[in-house]
Design a protein around this motif. Structure first.
Motif, PDB file in Angstrom:
ATOM      1  N   THR A  95       0.852  -1.184   0.000  1.00  0.00           N
ATOM      2  CA  THR A  95       0.000   0.000   0.000  1.00  0.00           C
ATOM      3  C   THR A  95       0.884   1.228   0.000  1.00  0.00           C
ATOM      4  O   THR A  95       1.818   1.326   0.797  1.00  0.00           O
ATOM      5  CB  THR A  95      -0.917   0.042   1.248  1.00  0.00           C
TER       6      THR A  95
ATOM      7  N   HIS B 176      -5.416   5.644  -1.808  1.00  0.00           N
ATOM      8  CA  HIS B 176      -4.253   4.788  -1.589  1.00  0.00           C
ATOM      9  C   HIS B 176      -4.066   3.806  -2.738  1.00  0.00           C
ATOM     10  O   HIS B 176      -5.029   3.200  -3.217  1.00  0.00           O
ATOM     11  CB  HIS B 176      -4.387   4.015  -0.275  1.00  0.00           C
TER      12      HIS B 176
ATOM     13  N   LYS C 195       0.371   5.307   0.360  1.00  0.00           N
ATOM     14  CA  LYS C 195      -0.707   6.176   0.826  1.00  0.00           C
ATOM     15  C   LYS C 195      -0.712   7.537   0.135  1.00  0.00           C
ATOM     16  O   LYS C 195       0.340   8.085  -0.213  1.00  0.00           O
ATOM     17  CB  LYS C 195      -0.585   6.382   2.339  1.00  0.00           C
TER      18      LYS C 195
ATOM     19  N   SER D 243      -8.834  10.189   0.750  1.00  0.00           N
ATOM     20  CA  SER D 243      -7.650   9.384   0.459  1.00  0.00           C
ATOM     21  C   SER D 243      -7.801   8.652  -0.859  1.00  0.00           C
ATOM     22  O   SER D 243      -8.923   8.417  -1.348  1.00  0.00           O
ATOM     23  CB  SER D 243      -7.394   8.389   1.588  1.00  0.00           C
TER      24      SER D 243
END
Lengths: 110, 116
Positions: free
Chosen positions: B20, B75, B22, B73
């Motif tokens: 991941t 991600h 971010k 977000s």
């Protein structure tokens, strides 16, 4: 294959010189951009243009100017190069939904 | 003003593990969101984008990203990392309708390192 072409991959210029970085795109995009890339700072927008002869300042325009006389060509000008302008310069053109980048010009000012 | 934050300068993952990277953003209205990748001595390559619709977006090389409006977000994810995924990744945002152009703002980049 879409293309954004920057005229030079590497340039070395002296302090105080006037420097021209050229960028040409073949996608008939209205939007074109100049960024500089420095380690840890990402890509910072210098100037962008949304039409011929139309331009707007980005986040770091000081010491730079631009010219867009034709739709396909967007030039970045360093009026009087300084050592703190040593960097990688990236040109991009975009539609509304995607940007395409040139290979970059690594400029060293000595 | 638009802004993009990539809170991690570097992400290290073992090959085969999920990864991941971010990204959070700040922009009024409905943004367009992008991920780009840069391999050494190469220009930026487009990976994927979110414009509207399904919050999970699939892109090139097996990457996907999830748009979360409440957390602002976007991600980037991949279920199983490859050594060849090692590169510099940039998140970007644009806000259509700004002036007459879609000004594109990039984050500071995250270096992804996949160890064998």
């Amino acid at each position: 294959d879409v293309k954004v072409t920057q005229s030079s991959r590497y340039l070395v210029k002296r302090t105080g010189e006037k420097v021209f970085l050229e960028c040409v795109q073949d996608m008939d995009h209205e939007n074109m951009f100049w960024y500089r890339q420095d380690p840890g700072l990402g890509l910072r927008l210098i100037y962008f243009s949304y039409d011929v002869k139309m331009k707007e300042k980005g986040d770091i325009p000081e010491g730079y100017s631009v010219s867009r006389e034709k739709k396909e060509r967007f030039s970045l000008i360093l009026e009087s190069a300084s050592t703190n302008q040593t960097s990688m310069y990236l040109c991009a053109s975009s539609s509304v939904i995607e940007a395409f980048f040139g290979q970059g010009t690594r400029l060293t000012v000595v | 003003a638009q802004s993009v934050a990539q809170p991690e300068d570097q992400v290290n993952v073992a090959e085969g593990n999920p990864l991941t990277v971010k990204c959070t953003y700040s922009v009024s209205g409905n943004p367009y969101l992008f991920w780009y990748v840069q391999y050494p001595n190469r220009g930026l390559q487009f990976l994927l984008k979110y414009i509207t619709g399904d919050n999970l977006v699939k892109g090139s090389y097996g990457f996907e990203a999830e748009f979360n409006k409440s957390q602002t977000s976007f991600h980037l994810k991949k279920p199983s990392a490859l050594v060849s995924d090692s590169a510099l990744y940039f998140c970007a945002v644009s806000h259509p309708g700004y002036s007459s152009a879609s000004k594109i703002i990039f984050g500071s980049g995250t270096r992804l390192s996949i160890r064998p």
